[in-house]
Design an enzyme around this catalytic site. Structure first.
Site, PDB file in Angstrom:
ATOM      1  N   GLU A 119      68.470  66.736 -20.219  1.00  0.00           N
ATOM      2  CA  GLU A 119      68.713  67.962 -21.009  1.00  0.00           C
ATOM      3  C   GLU A 119      69.850  67.723 -22.013  1.00  0.00           C
ATOM      4  OE1 GLU A 119      70.348  72.000 -19.807  1.00  0.00           O
ATOM      5  OE2 GLU A 119      68.250  72.361 -19.417  1.00  0.00           O
ATOM      6  N   ARG A 215      81.288  82.551 -17.786  1.00  0.00           N
ATOM      7  CA  ARG A 215      82.742  82.743 -17.792  1.00  0.00           C
ATOM      8  C   ARG A 215      83.218  83.568 -18.987  1.00  0.00           C
ATOM      9  NH1 ARG A 215      82.899  78.656 -14.218  1.00  0.00           N
ATOM     10  NH2 ARG A 215      84.836  78.286 -13.082  1.00  0.00           N
TER      11      ARG A 215
HETATM   12  C1  UD1 Z   1      78.710  76.959 -12.589  1.00  0.00           C
HETATM   13  C2  UD1 Z   1      78.784  76.118 -13.869  1.00  0.00           C
HETATM   14  C3  UD1 Z   1      77.943  76.723 -14.967  1.00  0.00           C
HETATM   15  C4  UD1 Z   1      76.536  77.000 -14.490  1.00  0.00           C
HETATM   16  C5  UD1 Z   1      76.592  77.844 -13.229  1.00  0.00           C
HETATM   17  C6  UD1 Z   1      75.213  78.078 -12.681  1.00  0.00           C
HETATM   18  C7  UD1 Z   1      80.849  74.941 -14.475  1.00  0.00           C
HETATM   19  C8  UD1 Z   1      82.226  75.074 -14.977  1.00  0.00           C
HETATM   20  N1  UD1 Z   1      80.172  76.083 -14.337  1.00  0.00           N
HETATM   21  O1  UD1 Z   1      79.351  78.202 -12.863  1.00  0.00           O
HETATM   22  O2  UD1 Z   1      77.896  75.832 -16.082  1.00  0.00           O
HETATM   23  O3  UD1 Z   1      75.829  77.673 -15.509  1.00  0.00           O
HETATM   24  O4  UD1 Z   1      77.369  77.172 -12.234  1.00  0.00           O
HETATM   25  O5  UD1 Z   1      75.203  79.116 -11.742  1.00  0.00           O
HETATM   26  O6  UD1 Z   1      80.410  73.864 -14.177  1.00  0.00           O
HETATM   27  N2  UD1 Z   1      80.181  80.370  -5.188  1.00  0.00           N
HETATM   28  C9  UD1 Z   1      79.847  80.486  -3.854  1.00  0.00           C
HETATM   29  N3  UD1 Z   1      78.705  79.876  -3.401  1.00  0.00           N
HETATM   30  C10 UD1 Z   1      77.863  79.187  -4.202  1.00  0.00           C
HETATM   31  C11 UD1 Z   1      78.194  79.092  -5.579  1.00  0.00           C
HETATM   32  C12 UD1 Z   1      79.366  79.674  -6.056  1.00  0.00           C
HETATM   33  O7  UD1 Z   1      80.567  81.112  -3.080  1.00  0.00           O
HETATM   34  O8  UD1 Z   1      76.861  78.668  -3.744  1.00  0.00           O
HETATM   35  C13 UD1 Z   1      81.431  80.990  -5.684  1.00  0.00           C
HETATM   36  C14 UD1 Z   1      82.676  80.239  -5.187  1.00  0.00           C
HETATM   37  O9  UD1 Z   1      83.715  81.148  -4.964  1.00  0.00           O
HETATM   38  C15 UD1 Z   1      83.013  79.326  -6.380  1.00  0.00           C
HETATM   39  C16 UD1 Z   1      82.664  80.276  -7.523  1.00  0.00           C
HETATM   40  O10 UD1 Z   1      81.473  80.942  -7.108  1.00  0.00           O
HETATM   41  O11 UD1 Z   1      84.337  78.904  -6.381  1.00  0.00           O
HETATM   42  C17 UD1 Z   1      82.487  79.657  -8.865  1.00  0.00           C
HETATM   43  O12 UD1 Z   1      81.612  78.537  -8.845  1.00  0.00           O
HETATM   44  P1  UD1 Z   1      81.673  77.519 -10.114  1.00  0.00           P
HETATM   45  O13 UD1 Z   1      80.667  76.439  -9.898  1.00  0.00           O
HETATM   46  O14 UD1 Z   1      83.064  77.118 -10.390  1.00  0.00           O
HETATM   47  O15 UD1 Z   1      81.277  78.426 -11.343  1.00  0.00           O
HETATM   48  P2  UD1 Z   1      79.928  79.134 -11.708  1.00  0.00           P
HETATM   49  O16 UD1 Z   1      80.290  80.389 -12.407  1.00  0.00           O
HETATM   50  O17 UD1 Z   1      79.050  79.179 -10.539  1.00  0.00           O
END
Ligand code: UD1
Ligand code: UDP
Length: 372
Positions: A119, A215
């Site tokens: 991608e 975000r």
């Molecule tokens: C991430 C990616 C984003 C992607 C998205 C898909 C980055 C910076 N962000 O964003 O590009 O579009 O995933 O969904 O790489 N959490 C859980 N369980 C899960 C998943 C997330 O509890 O299975 C919660 C946790 O508190 C975690 C928070 O969500 O710390 C944020 O997860 P993070 O991967 O940092 O950011 P996303 O907004 O999910």
């Protein structure tokens, strides 16, 4: 024998890498394939692995509640380093624009290992929209050796950045491979708990499906989105809004605070992929800020309103099945009102086109690597 390491960490990367893994795994005499999950996501990743029956060879288990960009980046670089040292792959595959992909590309570059970007070439050229994904994919693009672009437009972006054209291959988007596989599997599922639950919630109602997690929409953006959904629910009491809420606490907090308790809004936990595919097929309209959903929905003939100011996926906007509505409350409400009341406009948007692929992207990727 080519040694391939495929690294990913979040739900969308897992969905889009799954068909590629499955293709390579069919030829064990040609490819030594290892799967490494950073588990930047945990629950939302695991359900995809289970559905596609993928067992990781390395699970770095990195997710922390409410993690930040600095810690994910550092943790991925340091942890992937160990995997590279142990497996010593010929190629490291990364996907898209998450922090897992960019940090893995950095680690692979430091190890002087060839990087393959699945991608490749999506761009908004706006550093903060989507944030941090736009810079993630640009940085990954600079480090990549083999670029697998989903569309001609994506290839053109890379060529304009002086990436040699001979290093770029147009493959289609593997999300369509995953979607077609899932649609077929969902049709054969007779007793799936989540789909049964959805059937009960939907009844005979017209459905609007919602997802959101970007975000750049945190804070005011999500407040405006929730205000819009509340107004739509009041204006159209016979329509049901189903919103599987992303697990990020920055999403959970405003959505549950502002939307809980409204009769025709169902807030539910993130759906497993087959159930979400079922919901996309069942609904009339999707409102989302998701990248993957923008690609899938046109294949299912569903209009999409995208809650972003810009998109790196202009193909469906140009084709007319996706409209950008940003996070402006009135704009969202007005667009939904048009689609719910004007069947001509609805049908124009719902015309089934598929600009992102034909379901054969992973086969093209396999053939490419057989011949390298
Ligand atoms: C991430 C990616 C984003 C992607 C998205 C898909 C980055 C910076 N962000 O964003 O590009 O579009 O995933 O969904 O790489 N959490 C859980 N369980 C899960 C998943 C997330 O509890 O299975 C919660 C946790 O508190 C975690 C928070 O969500 O710390 C944020 O997860 P993070 O991967 O940092 O950011 P996303 O907004 O999910
Ligand atoms: N998806 C899912 N369950 C849900 C919502 C979405 O399986 O409850 C799938 C969706 O079909 C798409 C992917 O998750 O394939 C998109 O993930 P997300 O929106 O989190 O990330 P993005 O594509 O924006 O990076």
């Amino acid at each position: 024998m080519k040694k391939l390491l495929l690294v990913f960490g979040t739900r969308p990367e897992a969905i889009k890498m799954a068909p590629v893994i499955k293709e390579f795994q069919k030829y064990p005499s040609e490819f030594d394939v290892k799967v490494c999950v950073t588990a930047q996501h945990r629950q939302m990743l695991d359900q995809v692995l289970e559905f596609f029956e993928i067992v990781p060879d390395y699970d770095l288990n990195l997710m922390r509640p409410n993690q930040n960009l600095y810690s994910i980046t550092c943790d991925v670089v340091m942890s992937v380093k160990g995997v590279l040292e142990e497996f010593n792959p010929d190629y490291v595959f990364v996907h898209g624009d998450t922090t897992t992909s960019t940090a893995t590309a950095i680690a692979a570059y430091y190890a002087r290992t060839k990087i393959v970007h699945v991608e490749a070439g999506l761009r908004t050229y706006n550093k903060y929209a989507p944030y941090p994904e736009e810079m993630n994919r640009q940085l990954t693009g600079r480090l990549t050796d083999i670029h697998l672009s989903p569309t001609t437009r994506a290839k053109e972006n890379l060529v304009s950045e002086r990436i040699p054209a001979e290093d770029i291959y147009i493959t289609g988007n593997t999300v369509i491979d995953a979607l077609l596989y899932s649609v077929e599997k969902v049709e054969r599922l007779t007793d799936n708990d989540e789909i049964n639950m959805l059937k009960e919630i939907c009844g005979k109602d017209e459905i609007i499906a919602i997802t959101g997690h970007r975000r750049e929409n945190f804070g005011d953006g999500f407040i405006h989105i929730c205000d819009a959904l509340k107004e739509i629910a009041l204006k159209f009491p016979k329509i049901r809004i189903i919103y599987p809420v992303h697990l990020n606490p920055n999403v959970q907090e405003p959505v549950y605070t502002l939307l809980a308790g409204i009769d025709n809004i169902s807030l539910i936990k993130p759906l497993e992929y087959p159930a979400f595919v079922w919901l996309m097929k069942r609904c009339k309209l999707i409102i989302t800020d998701s990248g993957g959903v923008q690609e899938e929905a046109p294949s299912l003939g569903k209009p999409v309103l995208v809650m972003r100011e810009v998109t790196e996926r202009p193909e469906a906007v140009e084709a007319g099945t996706v409209h950008l509505v940003g996070t402006d409350k009135d704009k969202i409400v007005n667009e939904v009102t048009t689609l719910m009341t004007d069947s001509l406009k609805y049908n124009q948007m719902a015309e089934c086109i598929n600009p992102y692929g034909d379901g054969l992207a992973s086969k093209r990727i396999l053939e490419l690597f057989r011949n390298l």
